[in-house]
Design a protein around this motif. Structure first.
Motif, mmCIF file in Angstrom:
data_model
loop_
_atom_site.group_PDB
_atom_site.id
_atom_site.type_symbol
_atom_site.label_atom_id
_atom_site.label_comp_id
_atom_site.label_asym_id
_atom_site.label_seq_id
_atom_site.Cartn_x
_atom_site.Cartn_y
_atom_site.Cartn_z
ATOM 1 N N GLN A 22 0.832 -1.203 0.000
ATOM 2 C CA GLN A 22 0.000 0.000 0.000
ATOM 3 C C GLN A 22 0.870 1.257 0.000
ATOM 4 O O GLN A 22 0.582 2.235 -0.684
ATOM 5 N N SER A 23 1.946 1.209 0.773
ATOM 6 C CA SER A 23 2.858 2.354 0.876
ATOM 7 C C SER A 23 3.576 2.605 -0.443
ATOM 8 O O SER A 23 3.610 3.733 -0.945
ATOM 9 N N SER A 24 4.155 1.561 -1.024
ATOM 10 C CA SER A 24 4.938 1.733 -2.256
ATOM 11 C C SER A 24 4.060 2.122 -3.437
ATOM 12 O O SER A 24 4.430 2.984 -4.241
ATOM 13 N N VAL A 25 2.891 1.509 -3.530
ATOM 14 C CA VAL A 25 1.986 1.821 -4.646
ATOM 15 C C VAL A 25 1.441 3.246 -4.515
ATOM 16 O O VAL A 25 1.300 3.967 -5.508
ATOM 17 N N ALA A 26 1.167 3.675 -3.280
ATOM 18 C CA ALA A 26 0.704 5.049 -3.065
ATOM 19 C C ALA A 26 1.796 6.052 -3.436
ATOM 20 O O ALA A 26 1.506 7.210 -3.759
ATOM 21 N N ALA A 27 3.053 5.592 -3.397
ATOM 22 C CA ALA A 27 4.167 6.443 -3.823
ATOM 23 C C ALA A 27 4.457 6.274 -5.317
ATOM 24 O O ALA A 27 5.450 6.793 -5.822
ATOM 25 N N ASN A 28 3.565 5.543 -6.012
ATOM 26 C CA ASN A 28 3.651 5.342 -7.470
ATOM 27 C C ASN A 28 4.874 4.532 -7.905
ATOM 28 O O ASN A 28 5.422 4.747 -8.988
ATOM 29 N N LEU A 29 5.283 3.584 -7.041
ATOM 30 C CA LEU A 29 6.432 2.742 -7.352
ATOM 31 C C LEU A 29 6.009 1.366 -7.837
ATOM 32 O O LEU A 29 5.085 0.763 -7.278
ATOM 33 N N LYS A 30 6.665 0.863 -8.867
ATOM 34 C CA LYS A 30 6.516 -0.541 -9.211
ATOM 35 C C LYS A 30 7.083 -1.346 -8.050
ATOM 36 O O LYS A 30 8.039 -0.931 -7.393
ATOM 37 N N THR A 31 6.482 -2.514 -7.793
ATOM 38 C CA THR A 31 6.821 -3.252 -6.574
ATOM 39 C C THR A 31 6.895 -4.749 -6.822
ATOM 40 O O THR A 31 6.008 -5.326 -7.454
ATOM 41 N N ILE A 32 7.964 -5.352 -6.303
ATOM 42 C CA ILE A 32 8.118 -6.807 -6.294
ATOM 43 C C ILE A 32 7.906 -7.288 -4.865
ATOM 44 O O ILE A 32 8.481 -6.747 -3.922
ATOM 45 N N VAL A 42 6.559 -18.512 -8.644
ATOM 46 C CA VAL A 42 5.842 -17.303 -9.053
ATOM 47 C C VAL A 42 4.384 -17.432 -8.625
ATOM 48 O O VAL A 42 3.696 -18.372 -9.005
ATOM 49 N N LEU A 43 3.912 -16.490 -7.833
ATOM 50 C CA LEU A 43 2.532 -16.513 -7.337
ATOM 51 C C LEU A 43 1.636 -15.593 -8.153
ATOM 52 O O LEU A 43 0.427 -15.821 -8.234
ATOM 53 N N ALA A 44 2.211 -14.565 -8.762
ATOM 54 C CA ALA A 44 1.462 -13.656 -9.639
ATOM 55 C C ALA A 44 2.461 -12.829 -10.433
ATOM 56 O O ALA A 44 3.529 -12.480 -9.932
ATOM 57 N N GLY A 45 2.106 -12.532 -11.673
ATOM 58 C CA GLY A 45 2.974 -11.713 -12.515
ATOM 59 C C GLY A 45 3.832 -12.558 -13.445
ATOM 60 O O GLY A 45 3.732 -13.793 -13.470
ATOM 61 N N ASP A 46 4.685 -11.887 -14.208
ATOM 62 C CA ASP A 46 5.509 -12.528 -15.235
ATOM 63 C C ASP A 46 6.978 -12.489 -14.821
ATOM 64 O O ASP A 46 7.559 -11.409 -14.666
ATOM 65 N N ALA A 47 7.569 -13.678 -14.640
ATOM 66 C CA ALA A 47 8.990 -13.764 -14.261
ATOM 67 C C ALA A 47 9.886 -13.881 -15.488
ATOM 68 O O ALA A 47 11.091 -14.093 -15.345
ATOM 69 N N HIS A 48 9.314 -13.759 -16.678
ATOM 70 C CA HIS A 48 10.080 -13.716 -17.931
ATOM 71 C C HIS A 48 11.045 -14.896 -18.064
ATOM 72 O O HIS A 48 12.153 -14.748 -18.580
ATOM 73 N N GLY A 49 10.605 -16.059 -17.592
ATOM 74 C CA GLY A 49 11.403 -17.269 -17.741
ATOM 75 C C GLY A 49 12.522 -17.442 -16.731
ATOM 76 O O GLY A 49 13.281 -18.409 -16.799
ATOM 77 N N HIS A 50 12.647 -16.512 -15.782
ATOM 78 C CA HIS A 50 13.725 -16.597 -14.780
ATOM 79 C C HIS A 50 13.332 -17.513 -13.626
ATOM 80 O O HIS A 50 12.152 -17.710 -13.344
ATOM 81 N N ALA A 51 14.356 -18.052 -12.945
ATOM 82 C CA ALA A 51 14.128 -18.952 -11.814
ATOM 83 C C ALA A 51 14.519 -18.317 -10.481
ATOM 84 O O ALA A 51 14.202 -18.833 -9.420
ATOM 85 N N PHE A 52 15.239 -17.187 -10.541
ATOM 86 C CA PHE A 52 15.598 -16.448 -9.321
ATOM 87 C C PHE A 52 15.671 -14.967 -9.670
ATOM 88 O O PHE A 52 15.748 -14.596 -10.843
ATOM 89 N N PHE A 78 -2.054 -8.745 -2.704
ATOM 90 C CA PHE A 78 -0.952 -8.189 -3.478
ATOM 91 C C PHE A 78 -1.331 -7.960 -4.939
ATOM 92 O O PHE A 78 -0.483 -7.997 -5.825
ATOM 93 N N SER A 79 -2.604 -7.708 -5.166
ATOM 94 C CA SER A 79 -3.086 -7.528 -6.542
ATOM 95 C C SER A 79 -2.464 -6.310 -7.217
ATOM 96 O O SER A 79 -2.412 -6.237 -8.442
ATOM 97 N N ALA A 80 -1.947 -5.363 -6.424
ATOM 98 C CA ALA A 80 -1.334 -4.157 -6.998
ATOM 99 C C ALA A 80 0.148 -4.350 -7.320
ATOM 100 O O ALA A 80 0.775 -3.466 -7.904
ATOM 101 N N ALA A 81 0.716 -5.498 -6.954
ATOM 102 C CA ALA A 81 2.149 -5.738 -7.180
ATOM 103 C C ALA A 81 2.418 -6.077 -8.640
ATOM 104 O O ALA A 81 1.546 -6.556 -9.363
ATOM 105 N N ASP A 82 3.655 -5.859 -9.060
ATOM 106 C CA ASP A 82 4.061 -6.179 -10.425
ATOM 107 C C ASP A 82 4.565 -7.609 -10.549
ATOM 108 O O ASP A 82 4.515 -8.200 -11.633
ATOM 109 N N LEU A 83 5.047 -8.170 -9.451
ATOM 110 C CA LEU A 83 5.488 -9.560 -9.417
ATOM 111 C C LEU A 83 5.403 -10.032 -7.976
ATOM 112 O O LEU A 83 5.830 -9.318 -7.062
ATOM 113 N N VAL A 84 4.821 -11.220 -7.762
ATOM 114 C CA VAL A 84 4.696 -11.786 -6.418
ATOM 115 C C VAL A 84 5.381 -13.150 -6.405
ATOM 116 O O VAL A 84 5.037 -14.033 -7.178
#
Length: 253
Positions: free
Chosen positions: A190-200, A231-241, A212-218
């Motif tokens: 809530q804090s980071s999104v209110a500051a208009n930051l993308k968040t992992i 990966v719980l939500a979002g796109d990890a672009h094929g990465h494993a870490f 965490f529906s407002a997160a960019d990657l969970v």
């Protein structure tokens, strides 16, 4: 599109499982030292985490869970004293190596350093707790790796208010588009999104049911080559870490 210039790290629950392994036991040690019969078990502490800040958490506990406690006349000093004792015990637990970093944290920080990526700590915990964690996990000079340590009471309104992120960005002369945040909790996102930051987000046992529906990657953790994340939500672009390359892709998406 803005280029990623800075990584902004929350501390408790994000860099280490400090809530479960550090803060909760330290609170109980402070209560015992003060002759109080209070005990915050894991379930109760999970509920107390609805409030950020240690002094605020003690007040919340007395307002909601221990309403029969007779507050002393110098209540503010009483709370400050308990919190100071808790910080002392927390630092002691840190020095004993009881609170390791979460998987993948050290790798990402080292990779960011090697790439001359700017970094900051943005947290509601005290500066003493930040110093204790960094020095006892990453080394004696590691606090200097972070351009800004935004911690504790540096702003009046703590997370979920965006003020601490706004302050950190201002100190670094950055816009929200220049940075990305790493968080683990509902108050954090809530804090980071209110500051208009993308968040992992990297969840933990206390926060796995948070929204965490407002997160960019969970993720369940930052992960390592031998211990990949889920990966719980979002796109990890094929990465494993969580590498710096993946962080940049999430920021750019």
């Amino acid at each position: 599109m803005a280029t990623l210039q800075a990584l902004l790290f929350d501390v408790d629950g994000t860099l280490a499982d400090t809530e479960r392994d550090g803060h909760r036991p330290a609170f109980n040690m402070a209560f015992e030292e003060a002759g109080l019969d209070w005990n915050w078990d894991e379930a109760l502490y999970g509920e107390l985490l609805a409030v950020t800040g240690g002094k605020e958490r003690i007040r919340f506990y007395l307002e909601k869970f221990n309403t029969t406690f007779e507050k002393p006349e110098n209540f503010d000093d009483f709370v400050k004293g308990l919190h100071a004792a808790k910080t002392k015990f927390y630092t002691q637990l840190m020095a004993e190596g009881k609170i390791p970093l979460r998987p993948g944290v050290e790798n990402l920080i080292n990779e960011a350093r090697a790439a001359n990526m700017r970094m900051a700590v943005v947290t509601t915990t005290t500066p003493e707790n930040v110093t204790a964690l960094l020095e006892n996990t990453l080394g004696a000079d590691s606090e200097s790796w972070f351009e800004v340590i935004a911690a504790g009471d540096i702003v009046p309104a703590k997370k979920p208010a965006p003020d601490i992120y706004d302050w950190a960005l201002e100190q670094m002369n950055l816009t929200p588009a220049d940075a990305i945040a790493f968080e683990d909790s509902s108050n954090g996102i809530q804090s980071s999104v209110a500051a208009n930051l993308k968040t992992i987000i990297t969840i933990n046992e206390y926060t796995k049911e948070d929204d965490f529906s407002a997160a960019d990657l969970v993720l369940d953790q930052m992960g390592e080559e031998s211990n990949p994340f889920t990966v719980l939500a979002g796109d990890a672009h094929g990465h494993a870490f969580l590498s710096l390359d993946l962080v940049k892709k999430v920021h750019a998406a």
